[in-house]
Design an enzyme around this catalytic site. Structure first.
Site, short mmCIF file in Angstrom:
data_model
loop_
_atom_site.label_atom_id
_atom_site.label_comp_id
_atom_site.label_asym_id
_atom_site.label_seq_id
_atom_site.Cartn_x
_atom_site.Cartn_y
_atom_site.Cartn_z
N TYR A 12 1.68 11.00 -9.54
CA TYR A 12 0.41 10.50 -8.99
C TYR A 12 -0.39 11.65 -8.39
O TYR A 12 -1.57 11.82 -8.68
CB TYR A 12 0.72 9.45 -7.91
CG TYR A 12 -0.47 9.01 -7.10
CD1 TYR A 12 -0.77 9.63 -5.88
CD2 TYR A 12 -1.29 7.98 -7.53
CE1 TYR A 12 -1.86 9.23 -5.12
CE2 TYR A 12 -2.39 7.57 -6.78
CZ TYR A 12 -2.66 8.20 -5.58
OH TYR A 12 -3.74 7.82 -4.83
N SER A 60 -2.38 3.22 -8.78
CA SER A 60 -2.52 3.64 -7.38
C SER A 60 -1.21 3.77 -6.62
O SER A 60 -1.23 4.01 -5.41
CB SER A 60 -3.42 2.65 -6.65
OG SER A 60 -2.85 1.37 -6.74
N ASP A 112 -9.90 -0.68 -1.35
CA ASP A 112 -11.08 0.15 -1.10
C ASP A 112 -12.31 -0.38 -1.82
O ASP A 112 -13.41 -0.38 -1.27
CB ASP A 112 -10.83 1.59 -1.54
CG ASP A 112 -9.81 2.29 -0.64
OD1 ASP A 112 -9.51 3.47 -0.91
OD2 ASP A 112 -9.32 1.66 0.32
N SER A 169 -6.77 12.36 -3.04
CA SER A 169 -5.70 11.89 -2.16
C SER A 169 -5.06 13.04 -1.39
O SER A 169 -4.85 14.12 -1.94
CB SER A 169 -4.63 11.21 -3.01
OG SER A 169 -3.46 10.98 -2.23
N GLU A 199 -2.14 13.22 -0.78
CA GLU A 199 -0.86 13.51 -1.45
C GLU A 199 -0.92 14.81 -2.25
O GLU A 199 0.11 15.45 -2.48
CB GLU A 199 -0.48 12.36 -2.39
CG GLU A 199 -0.16 11.05 -1.68
CD GLU A 199 1.25 10.99 -1.12
OE1 GLU A 199 2.18 11.51 -1.76
OE2 GLU A 199 1.42 10.42 -0.01
#
Lengths: 319, 72
Positions: free
Chosen positions: A148, A83, A12, A124, A126
């Site tokens: 994470y 990450s 990114d 994220s 997630e």
């Protein structure tokens, strides 16, 4: 306009740097040790020489403050930190510190410098955890299922708190999976594409995968960094979900990649239980209608096109 | 912000100080512990007023002790 991109050596960071340079920004990038990092991605995009690089240790407030004070950016994009969801199970504290504490350090430095700096934080999809088959939007609660995701969730709330408490222009982009040829091979999407290319060209290797029934919302990374830039251009800082809204299983992804070479992925793959994650999300999908309404962003590239582009780049790169 | 609390003789003993205001505050916190009641029969036994009385009683003891020490 000057932009500081923390974590510029990742996928990114590189695409964002290119986007900003094309818009006429002066871009400063950071990594933990700018002297020994190789910045392969910047070189691959042809922008290595156009970016100024600084070393910045995210967990060291002194370092964060010094770099921000020295570089005087107008915009800061925090893309840094550990990450890998998989790795976070092995390194839960490193993950929390490099993601959550780092975000606090940056916002505290902004507060201290007392300058109108706009701050983008990388969130994220997630964080939503298992949304029971429904696409997540900005009102969907967080139910993180990995160290994470917990770290990203905590960072998200820190940003919201600093925005509300201190009036900082700070926002989080809740990005769902976004892929590109710059993905490292440990990410399953690139791992599948690279294996498909090698097997397609005659390699007798076997692809080892974990749980292939998990599904995700996969988009094209260069479009997603455009969303990041758009989020810092509005009158108000708003947290937004960035996703294609379309969900596919990992099996579908592999199927699509192998079919490019006329192969059936199942004939070349072994399922390895040992690489299943301790907890995993069965389903991930995001609803970006709010982003579209607020700044016009929309995902144009679907999973099939992402795979096509990744394969083309993989074959091109090998030449 | 201008609210004040006075004791019987008119001396002001409670006042609002803006320095104690938090950068961001939660106006209302109210919890529903039905799950705890159902799972292991927990219910709160001490009312709001009893809670304050108990805390005041204890603090009064140390305040009296402190006053006593000041005199000696």
């Amino acid at each position: 306009m000057k932009a500081l991109v923390c974590g510029i050596s990742g996928q990114d960071g590189a695409y964002l740097a290119k986007l900003l340079l094309d818009k006429g920004y002066e871009v400063i990038g950071t990594s933990r040790d700018a002297q020994i990092s190789d910045f392969k991605n910047l070189t691959r995009l042809g922008i290595r020489e156009k970016v100024w690089l600084e070393s910045m240790a995210l967990n060291d407030f002194r370092s964060v403050l010094q770099v921000m004070h020295r570089t005087q950016p107008d915009e800061i994009y925090n893309l840094a930190g550990q990450s890998s969801v998989g790795l976070s199970f092995e390194q839960p504290v490193e993950t929390l510190e490099s993601i959550m504490s780092a975000t606090i350090n940056m916002m505290e430095a902004i507060r201290f410098l007392d300058r109108p700096i706009r701050f983008y934080n990388a969130g994220s999809g997630e964080c939503f955890g298992d949304t029971l088959g429904v696409a997540a939007n900005e009102n969907t609660p967080f139910r993180p299922r990995s160290p994470y995701a917990v770290a990203k969730s905590a960072a998200y709330w820190q940003v919201a708190n600093y925005r509300e408490a201190y009036g900082l222009y700070a926002c989080t982009g809740i990005l769902f999976n976004h892929e590109s040829p710059l993905r490292p091979e440990r990410f399953v999407t690139r791992k599948i594409v690279a294996a498909a290319c090698r097997i397609g060209k005659g390699s007798k290797e076997r692809l080892r995968l974990g749980n292939t029934s998990i599904s995700r919302d996969w988009g094209w990374a260069p479009e997603y960094v455009d969303a990041m830039w758009r989020m810092l251009q509005g009158d108000r800082a708003e947290d937004l979900v960035i996703a294609t809204g379309i969900n596919h299983s990992l099996g579908d992804f592999a199927d699509c990649a192998f079919r490019y070479f006329g192969l059936d992925w199942r004939e070349h793959t072994d399922i390895d239980q040992s690489i299943f994650r301790p907890t995993d999300l069965p389903f991930g999908c995001g609803d970006s209608r709010k982003a579209n309404k607020i700044n016009g962003w929309k995902a144009e590239t679907r999973m099939e096109d992402v795979i096509q582009k990744m394969i083309d780049a993989e074959l091109e790169y090998e030449k | 912000m201008e609210e004040k609390g006075h004791e019987a003789q008119g001396k002001c003993i409670v006042q609002i100080d803006p320095r104690y205001f938090r950068p961001a505050e939660v106006e209302t916190l109210l919890g529903d512990s039905t799950k705890a009641k159902v799972k292991f029969e927990w219910t709160p036994k001490t009312s709001f007023n009893e809670l304050i009385s108990e805390m005041i009683r204890e603090n009064l003891k140390s305040a009296e002790w402190y006053e006593l020490l000041k005199k000696t």
